[in-house]
Design a protein around this motif. Sequence first.
Motif, PDB file in Angstrom:
ATOM      1  N   ALA A 105       0.897  -1.110  -0.118  1.00 37.46           N
ATOM      2  CA  ALA A 105       0.078   0.054  -0.024  1.00 37.46           C
ATOM      3  C   ALA A 105       0.961   1.248  -0.035  1.00 37.46           C
ATOM      4  N   PHE A 106       0.176   2.221  -0.553  1.00 34.64           N
ATOM      5  CA  PHE A 106       1.090   3.481  -0.757  1.00 34.64           C
ATOM      6  C   PHE A 106       1.362   4.255   0.568  1.00 34.64           C
ATOM      7  N   SER A 107       2.002   4.322   1.104  1.00 37.15           N
ATOM      8  CA  SER A 107       2.177   5.244   2.112  1.00 37.15           C
ATOM      9  C   SER A 107       2.379   6.706   1.952  1.00 37.15           C
ATOM     10  N   GLY A 108       2.123   8.090   2.486  1.00 35.59           N
ATOM     11  CA  GLY A 108       2.308   9.357   2.044  1.00 35.59           C
ATOM     12  C   GLY A 108       4.035   9.445   1.373  1.00 35.59           C
ATOM     13  N   SER A 109       4.782   8.972   2.017  1.00 36.05           N
ATOM     14  CA  SER A 109       6.134   9.210   1.602  1.00 36.05           C
ATOM     15  C   SER A 109       6.442   8.307   0.339  1.00 36.05           C
ATOM     16  N   MET A 110       5.838   7.224   0.136  1.00 38.67           N
ATOM     17  CA  MET A 110       5.719   6.613  -1.235  1.00 38.67           C
ATOM     18  C   MET A 110       5.137   7.264  -2.466  1.00 38.67           C
ATOM     19  N   MET A 111       3.957   8.150  -2.065  1.00 35.11           N
ATOM     20  CA  MET A 111       3.407   8.828  -3.068  1.00 35.11           C
ATOM     21  C   MET A 111       4.466   9.980  -3.776  1.00 35.11           C
ATOM     22  N   VAL A 112       5.407  10.516  -2.655  1.00 28.82           N
ATOM     23  CA  VAL A 112       6.432  11.101  -3.049  1.00 28.82           C
ATOM     24  C   VAL A 112       7.529  10.593  -3.872  1.00 28.82           C
ATOM     25  N   ALA A 147      -2.414   6.877   6.476  1.00 26.84           N
ATOM     26  CA  ALA A 147      -2.275   8.069   5.774  1.00 26.84           C
ATOM     27  C   ALA A 147      -3.633   8.676   5.293  1.00 26.84           C
ATOM     28  N   VAL A 148      -4.466   7.688   4.805  1.00 24.27           N
ATOM     29  CA  VAL A 148      -5.831   8.030   4.567  1.00 24.27           C
ATOM     30  C   VAL A 148      -6.609   8.785   5.474  1.00 24.27           C
ATOM     31  N   ARG A 149      -6.516   8.152   6.646  1.00 24.58           N
ATOM     32  CA  ARG A 149      -7.535   8.529   7.929  1.00 24.58           C
ATOM     33  C   ARG A 149      -6.666  10.039   8.472  1.00 24.58           C
ATOM     34  N   ALA A 150      -5.441  10.046   8.187  1.00 21.70           N
ATOM     35  CA  ALA A 150      -5.028  11.142   8.624  1.00 21.70           C
ATOM     36  C   ALA A 150      -5.009  12.427   7.807  1.00 21.70           C
ATOM     37  N   ILE A 151      -5.473  12.271   6.697  1.00 24.64           N
ATOM     38  CA  ILE A 151      -6.023  13.389   5.663  1.00 24.64           C
ATOM     39  C   ILE A 151      -7.222  13.313   5.090  1.00 24.64           C
ATOM     40  N   SER A 152      -8.226  12.838   5.999  1.00 28.95           N
ATOM     41  CA  SER A 152      -9.379  12.487   5.643  1.00 28.95           C
ATOM     42  C   SER A 152     -10.270  13.627   4.935  1.00 28.95           C
ATOM     43  N   GLY A 157      -7.614  15.721   1.196  1.00 30.01           N
ATOM     44  CA  GLY A 157      -8.080  14.494   0.297  1.00 30.01           C
ATOM     45  C   GLY A 157      -7.903  15.015  -1.267  1.00 30.01           C
ATOM     46  N   MET A 158      -8.659  15.927  -1.564  1.00 31.57           N
ATOM     47  CA  MET A 158      -8.496  16.582  -2.870  1.00 31.57           C
ATOM     48  C   MET A 158      -7.063  16.755  -3.167  1.00 31.57           C
ATOM     49  N   LYS A 159      -6.107  17.419  -2.512  1.00 35.00           N
ATOM     50  CA  LYS A 159      -4.834  17.589  -2.898  1.00 35.00           C
ATOM     51  C   LYS A 159      -4.083  16.164  -3.249  1.00 35.00           C
ATOM     52  N   MET A 160      -4.475  15.311  -2.126  1.00 33.78           N
ATOM     53  CA  MET A 160      -3.696  14.137  -2.297  1.00 33.78           C
ATOM     54  C   MET A 160      -4.079  13.442  -3.808  1.00 33.78           C
ATOM     55  N   PRO A 219     -12.644   6.076  -7.832  1.00 33.10           N
ATOM     56  CA  PRO A 219     -11.244   6.188  -8.281  1.00 33.10           C
ATOM     57  C   PRO A 219     -11.102   7.715  -8.499  1.00 33.10           C
ATOM     58  N   GLY A 220      -9.905   8.049  -7.696  1.00 27.95           N
ATOM     59  CA  GLY A 220      -9.455   9.581  -7.789  1.00 27.95           C
ATOM     60  C   GLY A 220      -8.096   9.865  -8.316  1.00 27.95           C
ATOM     61  N   TRP A 221      -7.425   8.737  -8.638  1.00 30.40           N
ATOM     62  CA  TRP A 221      -6.085   8.867  -9.291  1.00 30.40           C
ATOM     63  C   TRP A 221      -6.107   8.741 -10.844  1.00 30.40           C
ATOM     64  N   GLY A 222      -7.243   8.887 -11.450  1.00 36.26           N
ATOM     65  CA  GLY A 222      -7.415   8.740 -12.805  1.00 36.26           C
ATOM     66  C   GLY A 222      -7.714   7.487 -13.253  1.00 36.26           C
TER      67      GLY A 222
END
Length: 338
Positions: A105-112, A147-152, A157-160, A219-222
């Motif tokens: 699963a993608f953590s926040g740092s993995m998205m970066v 990470a999802v819960r922390a930026i819920s 969420g829209m920025k992510m 889906p939100g990542w395209g």
Amino acid sequence: MCEFLPVKSIINILCPVSPRPRCCRMVLCAVRRQLLSSSSSSSGGAWARLLHRHSSGCVHTNVHDFNQDEIREKLQAFPGGSVDLLKQESGVAVLTVNNPSRMNAFSGSMMVDLEERVSQLESWTDGKGLIVQGAAGTFCSGSDLNAVRAISNPQDGMKMCMFMQNALTRLLRLPLISVALVEGRALGGGAELTTACDFRLMASDSVIQFVHKHMGLVPGWGGAARLVRTVGSQNALKLLGGARKVDAELGLQIGLADAVLEVPRAEEGAGTQLQQAEDWLSRYTKGPAPVIRAVKKVVLSGRELPLSEALRTEKDVFGTVWGGPANLHALASKSKHR
């Protein structure tokens, strides 16, 4: 000199609905970066510069300005795992989503990490192909729920969402022929990641599942937009509305999978599934890098642009390989009908 379509017209073509969605600037940025990024023709360079002036920063802009550095910093606060990149002398790179304790699963740092690896691939002029895989025998289970819960909240969420849309759009528009090697499960955002590749190879026991509905999401990542382009709207509705599990057989049937890989058997001398993926991809990446990259660019323009613009782009890309070393060698060796 080639006549270019005004940027306003390009916006109308790529984002025709009104009001325009927040993805417009991201799409323009991705086209600017990828379509003719390494073109040596003067007209291609002029078009890239034109788009650059109208898509500064490669971010979404609207009434709530999207600051890419700000969301990157916020995502870095949720570490774990990594996204690793191996560039090989063959010109084929391997991108590995590596977080086995959480099914990759993608953590926040993995998205970066992902966005940074895409940037590295954009500047890799010798590259021809890319294999995207997960570590430890499974592909990716989407977002790390911590990470999802922390930026819920909706704003974060829209920025992510916009950050990952940007990264995956740039991934798809790399001048590399890409394939997702799907082992184990590709769930949620992991399923979306498979659609950001040109091809998908599925292990015989693997599953792709858009589980967003179970999470009260879409889906939100395209991934939805790319899924419709890959399997059609009817099949996309079934996969999203039913959160249907796509095994290898169904994947082949609806066009989500391009091939099914054999189960490795050491006693029979079968290669690992990564080796099988490299062998499969090699039929499309064999040859000089400038030619393979040009192939990807003309296909990309045909998919993304209206016919008149796609024809102009094809001409420009043609000009980068006509009379080049590969072309001259082929003419000298009379290899047209081989």
